[in-house]
Design an enzyme around this catalytic site. Structure first.
Site, mmCIF file in Angstrom:
data_model
loop_
_atom_site.group_PDB
_atom_site.id
_atom_site.type_symbol
_atom_site.label_atom_id
_atom_site.label_comp_id
_atom_site.label_asym_id
_atom_site.label_seq_id
_atom_site.Cartn_x
_atom_site.Cartn_y
_atom_site.Cartn_z
ATOM 1 N N ASN A 71 0.834 -1.209 0.000
ATOM 2 C CA ASN A 71 0.000 0.000 0.000
ATOM 3 C C ASN A 71 0.865 1.254 0.000
ATOM 4 O OD1 ASN A 71 0.602 -0.830 2.667
ATOM 5 N ND2 ASN A 71 -1.206 0.147 3.520
ATOM 6 N N VAL A 72 0.355 2.269 -0.679
ATOM 7 C CA VAL A 72 1.054 3.545 -0.841
ATOM 8 C C VAL A 72 0.048 4.651 -0.539
ATOM 9 C CG1 VAL A 72 2.288 5.039 -2.470
ATOM 10 C CG2 VAL A 72 2.590 2.545 -2.595
ATOM 11 N N GLU A 73 0.259 5.335 0.591
ATOM 12 C CA GLU A 73 -0.718 6.346 1.021
ATOM 13 C C GLU A 73 -0.372 7.718 0.444
ATOM 14 O OE1 GLU A 73 -0.973 5.809 5.294
ATOM 15 O OE2 GLU A 73 -2.190 3.988 4.991
ATOM 16 N N CYS A 131 -4.226 0.798 -2.342
ATOM 17 C CA CYS A 131 -4.112 -0.438 -1.568
ATOM 18 C C CYS A 131 -3.021 -1.323 -2.163
ATOM 19 C CB CYS A 131 -5.434 -1.203 -1.588
ATOM 20 S SG CYS A 131 -6.685 -0.566 -0.463
ATOM 21 N N GLU A 189 -3.273 -4.229 -3.184
ATOM 22 C CA GLU A 189 -3.804 -4.976 -4.337
ATOM 23 C C GLU A 189 -3.708 -4.158 -5.618
ATOM 24 O OE1 GLU A 189 -5.103 -4.613 -1.359
ATOM 25 O OE2 GLU A 189 -6.116 -6.422 -0.669
ATOM 26 N N CYS A 191 -10.066 -5.504 1.091
ATOM 27 C CA CYS A 191 -11.224 -4.614 1.235
ATOM 28 C C CYS A 191 -12.186 -4.813 0.052
ATOM 29 C CB CYS A 191 -10.774 -3.151 1.327
ATOM 30 S SG CYS A 191 -10.247 -2.435 -0.240
ATOM 31 N N CYS A 216 -10.965 -3.803 -3.408
ATOM 32 C CA CYS A 216 -9.913 -4.699 -3.912
ATOM 33 C C CYS A 216 -10.479 -6.054 -4.305
ATOM 34 C CB CYS A 216 -8.803 -4.817 -2.881
ATOM 35 S SG CYS A 216 -7.911 -3.247 -2.765
HETATM 36 N N1 THU Z 1 -5.320 -1.566 2.728
HETATM 37 C C1 THU Z 1 -4.802 -2.312 1.704
HETATM 38 O O1 THU Z 1 -3.696 -2.040 1.228
HETATM 39 N N2 THU Z 1 -5.537 -3.348 1.226
HETATM 40 C C2 THU Z 1 -6.745 -3.754 1.736
HETATM 41 O O2 THU Z 1 -7.382 -4.636 1.172
HETATM 42 C C3 THU Z 1 -7.226 -3.146 2.989
HETATM 43 C C4 THU Z 1 -6.637 -1.831 3.325
HETATM 44 C C5 THU Z 1 -4.548 -0.415 3.223
HETATM 45 C C6 THU Z 1 -5.065 0.927 2.779
HETATM 46 C C7 THU Z 1 -4.498 1.850 3.844
HETATM 47 O O3 THU Z 1 -3.202 2.263 3.452
HETATM 48 C C8 THU Z 1 -4.371 0.960 5.067
HETATM 49 O O4 THU Z 1 -4.543 -0.381 4.627
HETATM 50 C C9 THU Z 1 -5.397 1.251 6.163
HETATM 51 O O5 THU Z 1 -6.681 1.259 5.634
#
Ligand code: THU
Length: 134
Positions: A48-50, A59, A61, A92, A95
């Site tokens: 994941n990259v915010e 996410c 994925e 999630c 995804c």
């Molecule tokens: N996140 C994912 O990378 N994949 C998922 O399926 C669930 C959530 C990440 C997004 C965010 O950076 C962090 O988890 C908290 O929500």
């Protein structure tokens, strides 16, 4: 359900953990890593990259699907994602839709409850077939 060796699940899990270590999560501090087996034997992964604009967050994925297409395409057959404790995590809702597009109903996922096919993880999914109008 196609059978995937335990050794393959272990390898995917360790690739997901490795990907998770590259997560960019200054806001949530919640790293996620994902890895999958492709139908030609390749593996792909993502983290994941915010973003300061929180809603733009990618996410793990998303990165995995980009890696799939960047490295030659194909279909996902087995998928694992892990959180910062290196334990399996549920993908999630958004995804699940990404995974459906690239793996379809037979894609196997290592869920916290065990191995489940995509058809159980996203029942009655909307997908490419719905766009095939007569
Ligand atoms: N996140 C994912 O990378 N994949 C998922 O399926 C669930 C959530 C990440 C997004 C965010 O950076 C962090 O988890 C908290 O929500």
């Amino acid at each position: 359900m196609a059978d995937i060796d335990d050794a393959v699940w272990r390898e995917l899990r360790s690739e997901a953990v490795e990907a998770m270590r590259h997560a960019y999560v200054p806001y949530s501090r919640y790293p996620v890593g994902a890895a999958a087996l492709v139908d030609d034997g390749r593996t792909v992964s993502g983290c994941n990259v915010e973003n300061a604009a929180y809603g733009v967050t990618l996410c793990a994925e998303c990165g995995l699907v980009s890696d799939l297409h960047r490295s030659g395409g194909g279909r996902l057959v087995a998928f694992v994602c892990v959180d910062g404790d290196e334990t399996p995590l549920v993908p999630c809702g958004r995804c699940r839709q990404l995974l459906w597009e690239n793996g379809g109903p037979d894609l196997l996922l290592a869920m916290p409850s065990g191995v489940r096919p995509m058809s159980e993880v996203l029942p009655e999914a909307f997908g490419p077939d719905h766009l095939q109008r007569p």
